[in-house]
Design a protein around this motif. Structure first.
Motif, short mmCIF file in Angstrom:
data_model
loop_
_atom_site.label_atom_id
_atom_site.label_comp_id
_atom_site.label_asym_id
_atom_site.label_seq_id
_atom_site.Cartn_x
_atom_site.Cartn_y
_atom_site.Cartn_z
N ASP A 229 10.74 11.33 1.33
CA ASP A 229 11.80 10.34 1.42
C ASP A 229 11.25 9.10 0.71
OD1 ASP A 229 13.62 8.37 2.11
OD2 ASP A 229 13.89 9.08 4.16
N TRP A 230 11.43 9.07 -0.60
CA TRP A 230 10.78 8.04 -1.41
C TRP A 230 11.27 6.63 -1.08
CZ3 TRP A 230 6.77 10.41 -2.75
CH2 TRP A 230 6.81 11.74 -3.21
N GLU A 231 12.53 6.49 -0.72
CA GLU A 231 13.04 5.17 -0.36
C GLU A 231 12.34 4.64 0.89
OE1 GLU A 231 17.22 2.86 0.81
OE2 GLU A 231 17.19 5.05 0.61
N ALA A 232 12.26 5.47 1.93
CA ALA A 232 11.59 5.05 3.16
C ALA A 232 10.10 4.83 2.92
CB ALA A 232 11.81 6.08 4.26
N MET A 233 9.49 5.67 2.09
CA MET A 233 8.07 5.48 1.78
C MET A 233 7.85 4.13 1.11
SD MET A 233 5.42 7.79 -0.47
CE MET A 233 5.34 9.12 0.73
N GLY A 234 8.75 3.76 0.20
CA GLY A 234 8.63 2.46 -0.44
C GLY A 234 8.76 1.32 0.55
N GLN A 235 9.67 1.47 1.53
CA GLN A 235 9.84 0.43 2.55
C GLN A 235 8.56 0.27 3.37
OE1 GLN A 235 13.19 1.91 4.75
NE2 GLN A 235 14.70 1.19 3.27
N VAL A 236 8.00 1.38 3.79
CA VAL A 236 6.77 1.33 4.59
C VAL A 236 5.62 0.76 3.76
CG1 VAL A 236 5.06 2.69 5.86
CG2 VAL A 236 7.49 3.24 6.07
N PHE A 237 5.54 1.19 2.52
CA PHE A 237 4.42 0.74 1.66
C PHE A 237 4.51 -0.76 1.40
CE2 PHE A 237 2.00 -0.01 -2.16
CZ PHE A 237 0.89 0.79 -1.99
N ARG A 238 5.72 -1.25 1.10
CA ARG A 238 5.86 -2.68 0.80
C ARG A 238 5.54 -3.55 1.99
NH1 ARG A 238 10.18 -0.60 -2.21
NH2 ARG A 238 11.65 -0.93 -0.50
N LEU A 239 5.91 -3.11 3.19
CA LEU A 239 5.58 -3.88 4.38
C LEU A 239 4.13 -3.67 4.79
CD1 LEU A 239 6.81 -5.77 6.54
CD2 LEU A 239 7.23 -3.73 7.94
N GLY A 240 3.62 -2.46 4.59
CA GLY A 240 2.29 -2.11 5.08
C GLY A 240 1.15 -2.57 4.19
N ALA A 241 1.37 -2.63 2.87
CA ALA A 241 0.28 -3.01 1.97
C ALA A 241 -0.27 -4.40 2.28
CB ALA A 241 0.73 -2.91 0.52
N PRO A 242 0.57 -5.42 2.48
CA PRO A 242 0.00 -6.72 2.86
C PRO A 242 -0.70 -6.70 4.21
CG PRO A 242 2.25 -6.98 2.04
CD PRO A 242 2.02 -5.51 2.24
N ILE A 243 -0.18 -5.90 5.16
CA ILE A 243 -0.87 -5.77 6.45
C ILE A 243 -2.25 -5.16 6.24
CG2 ILE A 243 -0.82 -4.71 8.74
CD1 ILE A 243 2.20 -4.73 8.61
N ALA A 244 -2.31 -4.14 5.38
CA ALA A 244 -3.59 -3.48 5.11
C ALA A 244 -4.59 -4.45 4.51
CB ALA A 244 -3.37 -2.29 4.18
N VAL A 245 -4.14 -5.26 3.54
CA VAL A 245 -5.04 -6.23 2.92
C VAL A 245 -5.48 -7.29 3.92
CG1 VAL A 245 -5.24 -7.97 1.10
CG2 VAL A 245 -4.08 -5.81 0.63
N THR A 246 -4.55 -7.73 4.78
CA THR A 246 -4.90 -8.72 5.81
C THR A 246 -5.95 -8.16 6.76
OG1 THR A 246 -2.67 -9.65 5.71
CG2 THR A 246 -3.98 -10.16 7.65
N LEU A 247 -5.71 -6.93 7.23
CA LEU A 247 -6.67 -6.30 8.14
C LEU A 247 -8.01 -6.07 7.46
CD1 LEU A 247 -4.32 -3.69 9.86
CD2 LEU A 247 -5.26 -5.76 10.89
N LEU A 248 -7.95 -5.67 6.19
CA LEU A 248 -9.19 -5.45 5.44
C LEU A 248 -9.95 -6.75 5.27
CD1 LEU A 248 -10.97 -3.47 3.87
CD2 LEU A 248 -9.64 -4.03 1.83
N SER A 249 -9.22 -7.84 5.03
CA SER A 249 -9.88 -9.14 4.89
C SER A 249 -10.58 -9.53 6.19
CB SER A 249 -8.85 -10.21 4.52
OG SER A 249 -8.27 -9.96 3.27
N GLU A 250 -9.91 -9.31 7.32
CA GLU A 250 -10.51 -9.67 8.60
C GLU A 250 -11.68 -8.75 8.94
OE1 GLU A 250 -9.34 -10.34 13.31
OE2 GLU A 250 -7.85 -9.56 11.91
N ALA A 251 -11.47 -7.44 8.76
CA ALA A 251 -12.56 -6.51 9.05
C ALA A 251 -13.73 -6.75 8.10
CB ALA A 251 -12.06 -5.07 8.91
N GLY A 252 -13.41 -7.06 6.85
CA GLY A 252 -14.45 -7.37 5.89
C GLY A 252 -15.25 -8.60 6.28
N LEU A 253 -14.56 -9.57 6.88
CA LEU A 253 -15.25 -10.76 7.38
C LEU A 253 -16.30 -10.37 8.42
CD1 LEU A 253 -15.48 -13.87 7.71
CD2 LEU A 253 -13.60 -13.72 9.36
N PHE A 254 -15.92 -9.48 9.34
CA PHE A 254 -16.88 -9.05 10.37
C PHE A 254 -17.96 -8.16 9.75
CE2 PHE A 254 -13.43 -10.42 13.07
CZ PHE A 254 -14.09 -10.98 14.16
#
Length: 453
Positions: A229-254
């Protein structure tokens, strides 16, 4: 709903989520305690390997966590089809992420050596990660299912699944690390096998419940699961990619602080790992409340209820603040006994490790409030499906402010481990401040727009 009703609703949803987060954390605590009894060098290797694993896992969690506000919004409108679509594609992304991440576990020794870690610690950490790294698949996928079930008001099964995993992990660790009940003494590899088995058990429980639990068949989550379901995958990816980078930034800090502590010495690295485990236990309360805030704010936002949105946010923030006060009191009163739990009483290095760990926990008292504020603000903003600008704010606070200050305070200014943790605290405080202000601004701006709609 009155404010008191919002408090009760947040607790009803949040307590099982907090319990699940605590059970998840106690799995790591169990690993740390048992490896501390096994040996200090082995403890340092597992602490480093576990941080490395969670650095990668947390990045994959970004896409899994994106499922939560999207399912909450769809469920508020009784849209079962959209619930299925976004959860299923969240699982698809998790499967792909797991495959891409495996080489980073297999060749972790070379990466850790590039980070200037002790050669023996790096080699032992790789032995751990080549087994425990396989848990990246069930680890990412079970977070997506946890998001799905929590947003559908089924947090209880998440709690029970993690409690079952905690029991299994403690038992397998005891058997395989030390060679009890006639099993071989595997040390670090035994801890890795326990971690893998625990993740598989929890994932299996959540899969069965998501497919066949009460009221879950309507979502048909795994029916024709192979269909994209490429449309739904795009929705999840667009919302999730910034969350992933945010979490990675925080985890990377630790992770950066873990590496900096490794430059000081093995004892400091072991004490740092212990202190982080203690802090992570209390921090899980805020993670659970943050998830509850995401769901409750997401529902109010979806239904165009600005008053409910503000009250849900304040209820979660108040509960988080009360927990911060209790945590600071606990750390001041019981720092030494808490650190001592993680070190074998007969270990000759025990007094040194406790002394270092206590000094770190005293500093930790000062960033409890900052850390709680930033994770709560991130949860609230995810409820509004606002993730891109928070990602940028968090990156600047963590890496432009936090890491340079941690290095400067730890080494050129000579404050060692305490200085590293102080830099960490300042970075988290900066993130907390700007993110809370952004949520306040967006919530104020959304109210008239939603009322007009």
């Amino acid at each position: 709903m009155t404010f008191a009703e919002h408090i009760r609703a947040t607790l009803k949803l949040g307590l099982p989520l907090i319990g699940g987060q605590l059970a998840q954390t106690f799995i790591g605590v169990t690993d740390t305690v048992m490896m501390g009894w096994y040996g200090v060098e082995e403890l340092a290797a597992v602490a480093l390997g576990s941080s490395y694993f969670h650095l990668i896992l947390i990045m994959g969690m970004g896409f899994s966590l994106a499922v939560m506000p999207m399912v909450a919004a769809a469920a508020a409108k009784e849209d079962a089809v959209q619930v299925r679509r976004v959860t299923r594609m969240g699982l698809w992304i998790g499967i792909a992420f797991g495959a891409l991440s495996l080489p980073f576990f297999w060749f972790s020794e070379a990466i850790l050596l590039e980070a200037r870690q002790d050669p023996q610690v790096a080699a032992d950490a790789q032995s751990y990660l080549r087994i425990a790294g396989l848990a990246i698949w069930p680890g990412v996928l079970l977070i997506a299912l946890r998001s799905h079930l929590s947003a559908l008001d089924r947090p209880g099964i998440v709690l029970w699944a993690w409690l079952g995993g905690l029991v299994l992990n403690a038992f397998v660790n005891w058997v395989l690390i030390f060679g009890n009940l006639g099993a071989p003494e595997l040390g670090i590899k035994g801890a890795a096998i326990a971690s893998l088995g625990t993740h598989l058990l929890i994932f299996a429980i959540l899969v069965v419940y998501a497919a066949r639990g009460p009221g879950m068949r309507v979502y048909a989550l795994f029916v024709r699961f192979w269909r994209p379901d490429w449309e739904a995958m795009g929705q999840v990816f667009r919302l999730g990619a910034p969350i992933a980078v945010t979490l990675l930034s925080e985890a990377g800090l630790f992770m950066a602080t873990m590496i900096l502590m490794g430059w000081i010495g093995t004892l400091e690295l072991a004490a740092h790992g212990i202190a982080l485990q203690i802090i992570s236990v209390t921090f899980m309360v805020h993670i659970g409340l943050s998830s509850a805030a995401t769901i409750r704010v997401g529902r109010a936002w979806s239904l165009g209820d600005p008053v409910g949105l503000r009250r849900a946010a304040w209820a979660a923030l108040l509960l988080s603040a009360l927990m911060v006060a209790a945590t600071i009191a606990l750390l001041i009163a019981a720092a030494a006994p808490l650190v001592g739990l993680f070190v074998d009483p007969s270990d000759p290095l025990r007094p040194q490790i406790i002394a270092i760990g206590v000094s770190l926990l005293i500093v930790a008292c000062f960033f409890q409030l900052a850390d709680a504020a930033q994770v709560m603000a991130l949860g609230l903003l995810r409820g509004l499906q606002d993730t891109t600008i928070p990602m940028l704010y968090a990156f600047v606070a963590y890496w432009i402010i936090g890491v340079p200050l941690a290095y400067a305070l730890g080494f050129p200014l000579g404050f060692a481990g305490e200085g590293i943790w102080a830099g960490l605290a300042i970075g988290l405080a900066g993130a907390g401040l700007v993110l809370i202000l952004r949520f306040r601004s967006l919530a104020t701006a959304l109210a008239p727009a939603q009322q007009a709609a």
